[in-house]
Design a protein around this motif. Structure first.
Motif, mmCIF file in Angstrom:
data_model
loop_
_atom_site.group_PDB
_atom_site.id
_atom_site.type_symbol
_atom_site.label_atom_id
_atom_site.label_comp_id
_atom_site.label_asym_id
_atom_site.label_seq_id
_atom_site.Cartn_x
_atom_site.Cartn_y
_atom_site.Cartn_z
ATOM 1 N N ARG A 237 -36.760 37.141 32.467
ATOM 2 C CA ARG A 237 -36.319 35.821 32.924
ATOM 3 C C ARG A 237 -35.835 34.990 31.735
ATOM 4 O O ARG A 237 -36.092 35.334 30.584
ATOM 5 N N ASP B 247 -35.280 29.822 34.501
ATOM 6 C CA ASP B 247 -36.339 30.182 35.452
ATOM 7 C C ASP B 247 -37.604 29.348 35.273
ATOM 8 O O ASP B 247 -38.595 29.583 35.963
ATOM 9 N N PHE C 225 -37.988 22.700 40.899
ATOM 10 C CA PHE C 225 -38.405 24.101 41.025
ATOM 11 C C PHE C 225 -38.013 24.671 42.391
ATOM 12 O O PHE C 225 -37.473 25.774 42.482
ATOM 13 N N VAL C 226 -38.275 23.920 43.466
ATOM 14 C CA VAL C 226 -37.930 24.383 44.811
ATOM 15 C C VAL C 226 -36.414 24.515 44.959
ATOM 16 O O VAL C 226 -35.913 25.492 45.546
ATOM 17 N N LYS D 68 -35.366 27.733 43.439
ATOM 18 C CA LYS D 68 -35.749 28.904 44.219
ATOM 19 C C LYS D 68 -34.847 29.102 45.438
ATOM 20 O O LYS D 68 -34.688 30.216 45.925
ATOM 21 N N LYS E 42 -31.574 28.142 45.481
ATOM 22 C CA LYS E 42 -30.177 27.900 45.085
ATOM 23 C C LYS E 42 -29.207 28.909 45.696
ATOM 24 O O LYS E 42 -28.045 28.592 45.954
ATOM 25 N N TYR F 217 -47.128 26.120 39.819
ATOM 26 C CA TYR F 217 -45.821 26.764 39.978
ATOM 27 C C TYR F 217 -45.961 28.109 40.689
ATOM 28 O O TYR F 217 -45.124 28.470 41.526
ATOM 29 N N GLU G 139 -44.047 28.975 44.099
ATOM 30 C CA GLU G 139 -43.156 30.139 44.151
ATOM 31 C C GLU G 139 -43.552 31.059 45.303
ATOM 32 O O GLU G 139 -42.693 31.594 46.016
ATOM 33 N N CYS H 261 -42.246 29.619 48.565
ATOM 34 C CA CYS H 261 -40.799 29.802 48.722
ATOM 35 C C CYS H 261 -40.456 31.249 49.077
ATOM 36 O O CYS H 261 -39.654 31.509 49.984
ATOM 37 N N ILE H 262 -41.066 32.175 48.359
ATOM 38 C CA ILE H 262 -40.781 33.594 48.604
ATOM 39 C C ILE H 262 -41.225 33.997 50.008
ATOM 40 O O ILE H 262 -40.523 34.737 50.718
#
Length: 330
Positions: A82, A86, A256-257, A260, A262, A282, A286, A289-290
């Motif tokens: 990364r 990131d 951050f969101v 993720k 984008k 974080y 993450e 989001c995933i």
């Protein structure tokens, strides 16, 4: 790191073999990440061949120093996957890291004036807040290979062996330009006042303090701990910089969101749920989001729906409540 900056560093390091090789390694790594496999292989072959010249030839690049067989089990080289895009850092931490980068690049000028260059960093903060990721990104940005210490293998049950293992690692860091990363550092540097610890580990801390004091790395020593309150008081002053990693605030959560999502199509605005993620790390955000994105993939939908995101938050809340109960039990 921008290609132009890398090329400038490569030319500026000519004649300083170890630094030259470290920058060349970073250029090869970037070509590999761009999937330019043929060029990367050719560059690496040229670089490796330059280290096998006869002794009568002019001095060329020094090869990456290999750990002796006895230390192979204690350290592994990690290839950064990364980059700086990131990670989301506070303004204070961004300022600190930019300062460290500038200082490292002007290191020779600073040393010529008899001043030290900051090279020993202590990362502190709760789990999942970017300490390990930051070490990876920082090493890549500096063009340094990253070596991660395997703490669980380093600590031996045999009297005197742990300190000997630590010595081997510090000897390597002294010779090889790199970022040497100790994760879970509190397991090795626990307070000597802790009555639950045996005498052998206290002796290890004594040795560790001496090794850190004497180390003048060609790169960086980075130690990370989730349990800063457990560290021996004498450890703190051995580090040139202490960097704190906290859980993200609302603007950092939104950044951050947004990152993720984008490249993800959503039928709602994920940022509208940023408030519900306050207090999360974080790593937890993450995971939310995933999980939401995977729901759409599993159901073969082109868009992530708001209900996907809400369910993901609910699952993470359930997971966190279970973790809280376990911590009370322990």
């Amino acid at each position: 790191m921008a290609r132009g900056e890398l090329m400038k560093r490569l030319l500026a390091s000519y004649g300083r073999d170890e630094e030259f090789r470290a920058v060349a390694e970073q250029i090869i790594l970037e070509e590999e990440q761009k999937n330019n496999k043929v060029l990367a292989r050719s560059l690496r072959k040229t670089l490796d061949n330059s280290s096998h010249r006869p002794a009568t030839a002019p001095k060329m690049l020094a090869p990456l120093i290999h750990f002796p067989d006895a230390a192979d089990d204690f350290v592994e080289r990690v290839e950064p996957e990364r980059n700086k895009h990131d990670i989301v850092l506070s303004e204070a931490n961004v300022r600190v890291f930019l300062g460290l980068m500038r200082e490292f690049r002007r290191g020779e000028d600073i040393r010529r004036r008899g001043l030290p260059v900051r090279s020993k960093l202590l990362f502190c903060g709760p789990p999942g807040c970017g300490k390990t990721l930051c070490a990876e990104v920082f090493a890549a940005e500096m063009g340094l290979p990253l070596f991660v210490v395997k703490i669980d293998r380093l600590i031996s049950s045999y009297l005197g062996e742990t300190a000997a293992n630590v010595r081997k690692i510090f000897e390597f860091a002294r010779k090889q330009p790199c970022a040497l990363f100790f994760d879970e550092f509190d397991a090795l540097a626990r307070s000597r006042d802790d009555t639950s610890e045996h005498n052998e580990l206290r002796r290890v801390v004594n040795s560790l303090l001496i090794f850190i004091d004497r180390l003048r790395p060609n790169g960086f020593l980075i130690a990370a701990s989730n349990l800063d309150q457990s560290l021996d008081p004498a450890i703190w002053r051995r580090f040139d910089e202490v960097i704190w990693f906290d859980k993200p605030d609302r603007p950092m959560i939104e950044r951050f969101v947004k990152f993720k999502f984008k490249n993800v199509e959503a039928s709602f605005d994920p940022l509208e749920h940023a408030k519900a993620l306050e207090g999360y790390s974080y790593a937890e955000i993450e995971r939310v989001c995933i999980s939401a994105i995977k729901s759409a993939i599993i159901e073969r939908r082109k868009q992530v729906r708001e209900n996907d995101f809400k369910r993901a938050i609910a699952d993470e809340t359930r997971r966190r409540s279970g973790t809280a109960r376990l911590s009370k039990i322990s």
